[in-house]
Scaffold this motif. Structure first.
Motif, mmCIF file in Angstrom:
data_model
loop_
_atom_site.group_PDB
_atom_site.id
_atom_site.type_symbol
_atom_site.label_atom_id
_atom_site.label_comp_id
_atom_site.label_asym_id
_atom_site.label_seq_id
_atom_site.Cartn_x
_atom_site.Cartn_y
_atom_site.Cartn_z
ATOM 1 N N LEU A 220 0.820 -1.206 0.000
ATOM 2 C CA LEU A 220 0.000 0.000 0.000
ATOM 3 C C LEU A 220 0.856 1.260 0.000
ATOM 4 O O LEU A 220 0.561 2.229 -0.710
ATOM 5 C CB LEU A 220 -0.936 -0.004 1.208
ATOM 6 N N MET A 221 1.932 1.270 0.791
ATOM 7 C CA MET A 221 2.807 2.441 0.835
ATOM 8 C C MET A 221 3.511 2.656 -0.491
ATOM 9 O O MET A 221 3.617 3.783 -0.986
ATOM 10 C CB MET A 221 3.831 2.299 1.962
ATOM 11 N N THR A 222 4.016 1.569 -1.077
ATOM 12 C CA THR A 222 4.713 1.681 -2.356
ATOM 13 C C THR A 222 3.760 2.144 -3.451
ATOM 14 O O THR A 222 4.110 2.985 -4.293
ATOM 15 C CB THR A 222 5.347 0.329 -2.747
ATOM 16 N N ALA A 223 2.539 1.608 -3.450
ATOM 17 C CA ALA A 223 1.551 2.020 -4.446
ATOM 18 C C ALA A 223 1.171 3.491 -4.271
ATOM 19 O O ALA A 223 0.995 4.222 -5.260
ATOM 20 C CB ALA A 223 0.309 1.140 -4.330
ATOM 21 N N ALA A 224 1.054 3.941 -3.029
ATOM 22 C CA ALA A 224 0.712 5.344 -2.771
ATOM 23 C C ALA A 224 1.801 6.267 -3.304
ATOM 24 O O ALA A 224 1.514 7.317 -3.893
ATOM 25 C CB ALA A 224 0.503 5.570 -1.276
#
Length: 291
Positions: A220-224
């Motif tokens: 989720l962090m990488t996608a954000a």
């Protein structure tokens, strides 16, 4: 908006993971072993999932050395990030993590020779003041060693953010997450030779939970970061303080003292000022390019 929502969900997953890390530490599981399962489970789950879909080729990369560097920096930072929650209360360890944008500004000035104006230097001073306030005079509540580990963790988070932004230009989130886990897990496995893997059902469930929540938090962090600028999505990170305070009160009976409630807003304000200024500067650079 999607990037903000992804970052918000990532903070919830991250707060649950840190709660489980603290609980495994109190149940006698060593930190290196906790880190091993935190890395091995995501790598295994991703490989199985992609293999089942016939998409293992998505893990191919032309930047293995960049992934290796990210894994080395990330593993060092993880040792501090997970270690500090076993030393300090959840709320305080979380707030110290919010100093990462402050270190990002300092690193950009020292390493990248970027011009840093009065707004961001003021934010740095404000954030460091918040750290001093939280430290307070009570060494029993926040030992100096724990403070040092927490600040060190934030420093490495700043380094990792730069790495993720770079990798995000060419790699999809799954690839970044897989190689970080796959490259660090074998090194961490060496510690199992000393600690062993003898646990009861509750400990195994906690370790599995750490791996699963860590996997989702990372994706989720990488996608954000792939969908939105760091200066924009980082605003959602401060929601983690609310979760950490809730978990600390419910599971450990800890409520932050007045020094934390006073210093935390200063650190959060510093991060918001930096995020606002970074956003303004990016708009100015875009306007110049389009002129």
């Amino acid at each position: 908006m999607l990037a903000l929502a992804l970052r918000l969900a990532a903070m919830l997953m991250l707060s649950v993971m840190l709660l489980l890390v603290k609980m495994t530490g109190e149940r006698g599981v060593s930190l290196p072993e906790t880190m091993f399962w935190r890395q091995a489970i995501p790598a295994l789950l991703l490989a199985i999932w992609l293999a089942g879909k016939g998409q293992l080729g998505r893990l191919a990369t032309k930047r293995p050395w960049i992934h290796a560097r990210r894994a080395a920096i990330g593993t060092t930072g993880m040792f501090m990030t997970l270690g500090v929650v076993q030393i300090l209360p959840l709320a305080e360890s979380t707030v110290l993590g919010f100093t990462a944008p402050i270190f990002a500004v300092i690193l950009s000035a020292v390493m990248l020779k970027e011009h840093v104006g009065p707004w961001r230097w003021t934010a740095v001073a404000l954030g460091l003041t918040g750290v001093i306030v939280i430290a307070g005079p009570d060494r029993g509540h926040l030992p100096l060693f724990g403070l040092a580990v927490g600040i060190g963790a934030a420093f490495f988070v700043a380094l990792v953010s730069i790495q993720l932004r770079d990798l995000g230009r060419t790699e999809e989130p799954l690839t970044v997450v897989f190689w970080f886990s796959a490259m660090s897990a074998p090194v961490l496995a060496l510690f199992l030779l000393r600690t062993g893997v003898h646990h009861d059902a509750v400990q195994w469930a906690m370790l599995a939970g750490i791996g699963v929540t860590g996997l989702f938090a990372q994706i989720l962090m990488t996608a954000a970061l792939r969908l939105g600028a760091v200066s924009s999505v980082i605003v959602m990170d401060y929601s983690q303080f609310g979760w950490a305070t809730l978990w600390g009160a419910v599971f450990f009976g800890n409520l932050p003292p007045a020094t934390t409630w006073t210093g935390a807003p200063l650190i959060c304000a510093a991060g918001l000022i930096i995020a606002w200024r970074e956003h303004a500067l990016s708009k100015e650079r875009a306007a110049l390019l389009n002129a």
